[in-house]
Design a protein around this motif. Structure first.
Motif, PDB file in Angstrom:
ATOM      1  N   ILE A 127       0.789  -1.285   0.077  1.00  0.00           N
ATOM      2  CA  ILE A 127      -0.318   0.260   0.334  1.00  0.00           C
ATOM      3  C   ILE A 127       1.288   1.627  -0.309  1.00  0.00           C
ATOM      4  CG2 ILE A 127      -1.460   1.599   1.122  1.00  0.00           C
ATOM      5  CD1 ILE A 127      -3.105  -1.372   2.074  1.00  0.00           C
ATOM      6  N   LEU A 128       2.195   1.623   1.263  1.00  0.00           N
ATOM      7  CA  LEU A 128       2.830   2.612   0.965  1.00  0.00           C
ATOM      8  C   LEU A 128       3.553   2.465  -0.002  1.00  0.00           C
ATOM      9  CD1 LEU A 128       3.729   2.496   4.842  1.00  0.00           C
ATOM     10  CD2 LEU A 128       2.431   3.728   3.517  1.00  0.00           C
ATOM     11  N   ASN A 129       3.600   1.873  -1.149  1.00  0.00           N
ATOM     12  CA  ASN A 129       4.168   1.837  -2.611  1.00  0.00           C
ATOM     13  C   ASN A 129       3.423   2.544  -3.621  1.00  0.00           C
ATOM     14  OD1 ASN A 129       6.772   0.799  -1.654  1.00  0.00           O
ATOM     15  ND2 ASN A 129       5.426  -1.869  -2.233  1.00  0.00           N
ATOM     16  N   TRP A 130       2.304   2.586  -3.385  1.00  0.00           N
ATOM     17  CA  TRP A 130       1.353   2.799  -4.329  1.00  0.00           C
ATOM     18  C   TRP A 130       0.532   4.776  -3.970  1.00  0.00           C
ATOM     19  CZ3 TRP A 130       1.078   1.516  -8.937  1.00  0.00           C
ATOM     20  CH2 TRP A 130       1.642  -0.145  -9.583  1.00  0.00           C
ATOM     21  N   TYR A 131       0.541   4.512  -2.651  1.00  0.00           N
ATOM     22  CA  TYR A 131      -0.884   5.419  -1.090  1.00  0.00           C
ATOM     23  C   TYR A 131       0.311   6.233  -0.791  1.00  0.00           C
ATOM     24  CZ  TYR A 131      -4.169   7.042   1.288  1.00  0.00           C
ATOM     25  OH  TYR A 131      -4.693   7.696   2.799  1.00  0.00           O
ATOM     26  N   CYS A 132       0.624   7.372   0.001  1.00  0.00           N
ATOM     27  CA  CYS A 132       1.034   8.420   0.722  1.00  0.00           C
ATOM     28  C   CYS A 132       0.007   8.986   1.883  1.00  0.00           C
ATOM     29  CB  CYS A 132       1.781   9.624  -0.119  1.00  0.00           C
ATOM     30  SG  CYS A 132       2.834  10.245   0.886  1.00  0.00           S
ATOM     31  N   PRO A 133       0.154   8.666   3.098  1.00  0.00           N
ATOM     32  CA  PRO A 133      -1.254   8.408   3.346  1.00  0.00           C
ATOM     33  C   PRO A 133      -1.010   9.979   4.819  1.00  0.00           C
ATOM     34  CG  PRO A 133      -0.391   6.567   4.112  1.00  0.00           C
ATOM     35  CD  PRO A 133       1.305   6.740   3.240  1.00  0.00           C
ATOM     36  N   LYS A 134       0.331  10.589   4.441  1.00  0.00           N
ATOM     37  CA  LYS A 134       0.795  12.259   4.766  1.00  0.00           C
ATOM     38  C   LYS A 134      -0.158  13.181   4.035  1.00  0.00           C
ATOM     39  CE  LYS A 134       5.041  10.469   7.613  1.00  0.00           C
ATOM     40  NZ  LYS A 134       6.443  10.936   7.631  1.00  0.00           N
ATOM     41  N   LYS A 135       0.907  12.814   2.556  1.00  0.00           N
ATOM     42  CA  LYS A 135       0.181  13.686   1.901  1.00  0.00           C
ATOM     43  C   LYS A 135      -1.914  13.905   2.055  1.00  0.00           C
ATOM     44  CE  LYS A 135       3.455  14.364  -1.321  1.00  0.00           C
ATOM     45  NZ  LYS A 135       4.046  13.652  -3.234  1.00  0.00           N
ATOM     46  N   ASN A 136      -1.959  12.586   1.363  1.00  0.00           N
ATOM     47  CA  ASN A 136      -3.508  12.402   1.621  1.00  0.00           C
ATOM     48  C   ASN A 136      -3.917  13.489   2.995  1.00  0.00           C
ATOM     49  OD1 ASN A 136      -5.576  10.768   3.714  1.00  0.00           O
ATOM     50  ND2 ASN A 136      -6.293  10.693   1.892  1.00  0.00           N
ATOM     51  N   LYS A 137      -3.840  13.060   4.037  1.00  0.00           N
ATOM     52  CA  LYS A 137      -3.608  14.510   5.602  1.00  0.00           C
ATOM     53  C   LYS A 137      -3.698  15.034   5.295  1.00  0.00           C
ATOM     54  CE  LYS A 137      -3.479  10.517   8.805  1.00  0.00           C
ATOM     55  NZ  LYS A 137      -4.488   9.630   9.033  1.00  0.00           N
ATOM     56  N   LYS A 138      -2.460  16.028   4.162  1.00  0.00           N
ATOM     57  CA  LYS A 138      -3.061  17.084   4.785  1.00  0.00           C
ATOM     58  C   LYS A 138      -3.112  18.076   3.479  1.00  0.00           C
ATOM     59  CE  LYS A 138       2.450  16.978   6.338  1.00  0.00           C
ATOM     60  NZ  LYS A 138       3.901  17.608   5.666  1.00  0.00           N
ATOM     61  N   ARG A 139      -3.017  16.967   1.783  1.00  0.00           N
ATOM     62  CA  ARG A 139      -3.723  17.896   1.245  1.00  0.00           C
ATOM     63  C   ARG A 139      -5.038  17.156   0.598  1.00  0.00           C
ATOM     64  NH1 ARG A 139       0.252  18.176  -3.467  1.00  0.00           N
ATOM     65  NH2 ARG A 139      -1.252  19.348  -4.323  1.00  0.00           N
ATOM     66  N   TYR A 140      -6.085  16.522   1.031  1.00  0.00           N
ATOM     67  CA  TYR A 140      -7.126  15.325   0.465  1.00  0.00           C
ATOM     68  C   TYR A 140      -8.015  15.240   2.186  1.00  0.00           C
ATOM     69  CZ  TYR A 140     -10.924  12.763  -1.702  1.00  0.00           C
ATOM     70  OH  TYR A 140     -11.951  12.648  -2.179  1.00  0.00           O
ATOM     71  N   ASN A 141      -9.499  15.612   1.972  1.00  0.00           N
ATOM     72  CA  ASN A 141      -9.567  15.556   2.502  1.00  0.00           C
ATOM     73  C   ASN A 141     -10.964  14.497   3.880  1.00  0.00           C
ATOM     74  OD1 ASN A 141     -12.023  14.578   0.824  1.00  0.00           O
ATOM     75  ND2 ASN A 141     -14.042  15.187   1.405  1.00  0.00           N
ATOM     76  N   ARG A 142     -10.915  13.498   3.200  1.00  0.00           N
ATOM     77  CA  ARG A 142     -10.319  12.103   3.933  1.00  0.00           C
ATOM     78  C   ARG A 142      -9.401  10.970   3.310  1.00  0.00           C
ATOM     79  NH1 ARG A 142     -12.319   8.671   0.922  1.00  0.00           N
ATOM     80  NH2 ARG A 142     -14.096   9.243  -1.201  1.00  0.00           N
ATOM     81  N   ASP A 143      -9.139   9.868   4.650  1.00  0.00           N
ATOM     82  CA  ASP A 143      -8.379   9.252   4.225  1.00  0.00           C
ATOM     83  C   ASP A 143      -8.991   7.808   2.879  1.00  0.00           C
ATOM     84  OD1 ASP A 143      -7.473  10.274   5.975  1.00  0.00           O
ATOM     85  OD2 ASP A 143      -7.396   8.256   7.502  1.00  0.00           O
ATOM     86  N   LEU A 144      -8.231   8.106   2.303  1.00  0.00           N
ATOM     87  CA  LEU A 144      -8.396   6.586   1.191  1.00  0.00           C
ATOM     88  C   LEU A 144      -8.920   5.486   2.106  1.00  0.00           C
ATOM     89  CD1 LEU A 144      -6.565   7.261  -2.260  1.00  0.00           C
ATOM     90  CD2 LEU A 144      -8.789   8.632  -1.273  1.00  0.00           C
ATOM     91  N   THR A 145     -10.217   5.106   0.683  1.00  0.00           N
ATOM     92  CA  THR A 145     -10.257   3.168   1.723  1.00  0.00           C
ATOM     93  C   THR A 145      -9.498   2.081   1.291  1.00  0.00           C
ATOM     94  OG1 THR A 145     -12.157   3.189   0.353  1.00  0.00           O
ATOM     95  CG2 THR A 145     -12.765   4.236   2.601  1.00  0.00           C
ATOM     96  N   LEU A 146      -9.855   1.332   0.788  1.00  0.00           N
ATOM     97  CA  LEU A 146      -9.389   0.260   0.509  1.00  0.00           C
ATOM     98  C   LEU A 146      -9.237  -0.379  -0.583  1.00  0.00           C
ATOM     99  CD1 LEU A 146      -7.971  -2.466   3.623  1.00  0.00           C
ATOM    100  CD2 LEU A 146      -6.629  -0.763   2.665  1.00  0.00           C
ATOM    101  N   GLY A 147     -10.746   0.323  -0.832  1.00  0.00           N
ATOM    102  CA  GLY A 147     -11.013  -0.047  -1.811  1.00  0.00           C
ATOM    103  C   GLY A 147     -10.958   1.393  -3.024  1.00  0.00           C
TER     104      GLY A 147
END
Length: 247
Positions: A47-67
């Protein structure tokens, strides 16, 4: 010119693949099944190879789901295939679709246009074009201020795939990232009447993968940041239509 068609289909959802393939076969079009990535089957490191949780929290309105993560990875793997195999044009379809007979006309017209990266083939909200031009076969090409959401169907070029791959690791849903076209210089248009629509008789694969929920909760601050960002993005057209329709 023969253009590859890929249908993103999850293992265990053969009924969807067969239904979509049958519609294309009836239009004398051939498609290849592209196995979808199932987000819940990815390891934490994958997941971390594809998705960046840190950028997500700074720049998007919610966490992405696994789906949503699995959905984005599926599309990104197709883009990588386009680059690896040097594919000039490619039609990408999800597997819960109602497909109109005009799809072949749309594809035939699309490859005659210039200077575009991605063509939207559907829009469940039917956002209006800002600029438009009449094409053959009673089709209309146009650009947007409000880019359509959803990734049910689109045509993508090699240049478009290269631009979108710059987003790895991603932090928004794939269709939202397409709306932020200026970040990667994506030239995006649509052709109406749209030949593809979601078949709502099928349950969304993202909803199914998320255990019945399409998304998760937001917070006021994160939502405000995202809304401000999308408001700024909508100051720019998604493409220069004059360049696209020039001879």
């Amino acid at each position: 010119m023969s253009i590859p068609f890929y249908i993103i289909n999850m293992q265990g959802c053969e009924e969807r693949w067969e239904a979509t393939q049958k519609q294309l076969t009836n239009l004398h079009l051939t498609a290849e099944r592209f196995e979808a990535t199932i987000g819940k089957n990815l390891s934490e490191q994958e997941i971390l190879n594809w998705y960046c949780p840190k950028k997500n929290k700074k720049r998007y309105n919610r966490d992405l789901t696994l789906g949503e993560i699995g959905c984005y990875v599926s599309h990104m793997r197709i883009w990588q295939k386009i680059v690896d195999e040097n594919i000039s044009f490619c039609v990408v379809l999800e597997d819960d679709l109602s497909i109109k007979a005009s799809l072949k006309d749309v594809v035939d017209v699309a490859i005659k246009l210039n200077n575009w990266d991605l063509i939207k083939l559907s829009d469940d909200r039917n956002f209006p074009f800002i600029d438009s031009a009449i094409l053959e076969n009673n089709l209309t090409v146009g650009n947007y201020i409000k880019a359509p959401n959803g990734t049910q169907g689109y045509i993508i070029t090699l240049s478009g795939a290269k631009k979108l791959l710059q987003r790895k690791p991603f932090f928004r849903p794939v269709d939202v990232d397409m709306q932020f076209h200026t970040e990667v210089g994506l030239s995006m248009i649509g052709i109406k009447p749209y030949p593809v629509a979601e078949d709502r008789s099928f349950i969304s694969e993202i909803t199914s993968a998320n255990g019945g929920s399409h998304s998760n909760r937001s917070t006021f601050i994160r939502n405000l940041i995202h809304r401000s960002s999308i408001h700024m993005q909508r100051r720019y057209k998604t493409a220069d239509l004059a360049k696209i329709t020039s001879e």
